[in-house]
Enzyme design. Structure first.
Site, PDB file in Angstrom:
ATOM      1  N   LYS A  10       0.833  -1.205   0.000  1.00  0.00           N
ATOM      2  CA  LYS A  10       0.000   0.000   0.000  1.00  0.00           C
ATOM      3  C   LYS A  10       0.876   1.268   0.000  1.00  0.00           C
ATOM      4  CE  LYS A  10      -3.860  -2.358   2.329  1.00  0.00           C
ATOM      5  NZ  LYS A  10      -4.846  -2.299   3.447  1.00  0.00           N
ATOM      6  N   TYR A  50     -12.215  -2.002  -3.642  1.00  0.00           N
ATOM      7  CA  TYR A  50     -12.717  -2.204  -2.276  1.00  0.00           C
ATOM      8  C   TYR A  50     -14.247  -2.123  -2.212  1.00  0.00           C
ATOM      9  CZ  TYR A  50      -8.206  -2.374   0.170  1.00  0.00           C
ATOM     10  OH  TYR A  50      -6.968  -2.749   0.663  1.00  0.00           O
ATOM     11  N   ASN A 113      -1.911   0.001   6.896  1.00  0.00           N
ATOM     12  CA  ASN A 113      -1.363  -1.266   7.386  1.00  0.00           C
ATOM     13  C   ASN A 113      -0.486  -1.993   6.359  1.00  0.00           C
ATOM     14  OD1 ASN A 113      -3.391  -2.121   5.726  1.00  0.00           O
ATOM     15  ND2 ASN A 113      -4.531  -3.239   7.281  1.00  0.00           N
ATOM     16  N   HIS A 116      -1.916  -5.497   1.485  1.00  0.00           N
ATOM     17  CA  HIS A 116      -3.207  -6.153   1.249  1.00  0.00           C
ATOM     18  C   HIS A 116      -2.948  -7.574   0.781  1.00  0.00           C
ATOM     19  CE1 HIS A 116      -7.119  -7.190  -0.420  1.00  0.00           C
ATOM     20  NE2 HIS A 116      -6.441  -7.671  -1.440  1.00  0.00           N
ATOM     21  N   GLU A 127      -9.749 -10.288  -7.678  1.00  0.00           N
ATOM     22  CA  GLU A 127      -8.782  -9.210  -7.457  1.00  0.00           C
ATOM     23  C   GLU A 127      -7.613  -9.282  -8.449  1.00  0.00           C
ATOM     24  OE1 GLU A 127      -9.688  -8.768  -2.676  1.00  0.00           O
ATOM     25  OE2 GLU A 127      -7.684  -9.337  -3.332  1.00  0.00           O
TER      26      GLU A 127
HETATM   27  P1  ATP Z   1      -6.833  -6.249   3.264  1.00  0.00           P
HETATM   28  O1  ATP Z   1      -8.174  -6.529   2.631  1.00  0.00           O
HETATM   29  O2  ATP Z   1      -6.315  -4.860   2.983  1.00  0.00           O
HETATM   30  O3  ATP Z   1      -5.824  -7.325   3.022  1.00  0.00           O
HETATM   31  P2  ATP Z   1      -7.849  -7.283   5.721  1.00  0.00           P
HETATM   32  O4  ATP Z   1      -8.460  -8.351   4.891  1.00  0.00           O
HETATM   33  O5  ATP Z   1      -6.958  -7.677   6.852  1.00  0.00           O
HETATM   34  O6  ATP Z   1      -7.038  -6.263   4.842  1.00  0.00           O
HETATM   35  P3  ATP Z   1     -10.415  -5.950   5.695  1.00  0.00           P
HETATM   36  O7  ATP Z   1     -11.418  -6.192   6.755  1.00  0.00           O
HETATM   37  O8  ATP Z   1     -10.594  -6.598   4.360  1.00  0.00           O
HETATM   38  O9  ATP Z   1      -8.979  -6.338   6.307  1.00  0.00           O
HETATM   39  O10 ATP Z   1     -10.274  -4.384   5.515  1.00  0.00           O
HETATM   40  C1  ATP Z   1      -9.699  -3.841   4.332  1.00  0.00           C
HETATM   41  C2  ATP Z   1      -8.825  -2.669   4.698  1.00  0.00           C
HETATM   42  O11 ATP Z   1      -9.650  -1.631   5.206  1.00  0.00           O
HETATM   43  C3  ATP Z   1      -7.817  -2.934   5.808  1.00  0.00           C
HETATM   44  O12 ATP Z   1      -6.626  -3.508   5.358  1.00  0.00           O
HETATM   45  C4  ATP Z   1      -7.588  -1.532   6.334  1.00  0.00           C
HETATM   46  O13 ATP Z   1      -6.674  -0.825   5.491  1.00  0.00           O
HETATM   47  C5  ATP Z   1      -8.953  -0.905   6.215  1.00  0.00           C
HETATM   48  N1  ATP Z   1      -9.685  -1.017   7.465  1.00  0.00           N
HETATM   49  C6  ATP Z   1     -10.256  -2.128   7.998  1.00  0.00           C
HETATM   50  N2  ATP Z   1     -10.835  -1.880   9.170  1.00  0.00           N
HETATM   51  C7  ATP Z   1     -10.639  -0.553   9.409  1.00  0.00           C
HETATM   52  C8  ATP Z   1     -10.993   0.338  10.445  1.00  0.00           C
HETATM   53  N3  ATP Z   1     -11.687  -0.081  11.513  1.00  0.00           N
HETATM   54  N4  ATP Z   1     -10.608   1.624  10.343  1.00  0.00           N
HETATM   55  C9  ATP Z   1      -9.919   2.078   9.275  1.00  0.00           C
HETATM   56  N5  ATP Z   1      -9.541   1.282   8.242  1.00  0.00           N
HETATM   57  C10 ATP Z   1      -9.892  -0.008   8.305  1.00  0.00           C
HETATM   58 MG    MG Z   2      -9.608  -7.940   3.130  1.00  0.00          MG
END
Ligand code: ATP
Ligand code: MG
Length: 139
Positions: A10, A50, A113, A116, A127
């Protein structure tokens, strides 16, 4: 089972200069990188990618962040690579991520974070196709 998954370094990972360290962890884990591209996402790209999160309260913030700078998009290939990649990344919230994981070591917050990773074979297929044509992936 040999799988493919989509990985993204990211914008925070690119800004912090940890592309190489993230890629290195994949390589050390025996994962093959079969496609790789640096690109700047626009708002539409981020919202489309997303879309499953469009109703979540952080959607706007997430799309803003994902367009805040270039990202590195990769297709990873290997045995059970979907779960393996998520294990290497650690929990979504870096404060909860296991020590030694990518997010624990490099990420600042749940929103920013570093990486992804697709979460299932179906989402991985969608994706990967979002970013790469078949011809862009080496076999
Ligand atoms: P990713 O899909 O990015 O691999 P993930 O599967 O661990 O991450 P998801 O629940 O799919 O988590 O959320 C997608 C992304 O949205 C997260 O990686 C993070 O960047 C963002 N995100 C998730 N929860 C929060 C939150 N509570 N506040 C802000 N951003 C969030
Ligand atoms: Mg995810």
């Amino acid at each position: 089972m040999i799988q493919r998954t989509l990985s993204i370094v990211k914008p925070d990972g690119v800004r912090k200069g940890v592309i190489g360290q993230v890629v290195s962890r994949f390589e050390k884990a025996g994962i093959r990188i079969v496609a790789m591209q640096m690109r700047q996402l626009n708002r539409k790209d981020a919202e489309g990618f997303y879309a499953v999160h469009s109703e979540r309260p952080f959607f706007g913030e997430l799309c803003e962040f994902m367009t805040s700078g270039p990202v590195v998009v990769m297709v990873l290939e290997g045995e059970d690579v979907i779960a393996l990649n998520r294990e290497l990344m650690g929990a979504t919230d870096p404060k909860k991520a296991a020590p030694g994981t990518i997010r624990a070591d490099f990420a600042d917050s749940i929103g920013e974070n570093i990486a992804h990773g697709s979460d299932a074979p179906e989402t991985a297929a969608v994706e990967i196709a979002w970013f790469f044509r078949g011809l862009d992936i080496v076999s």
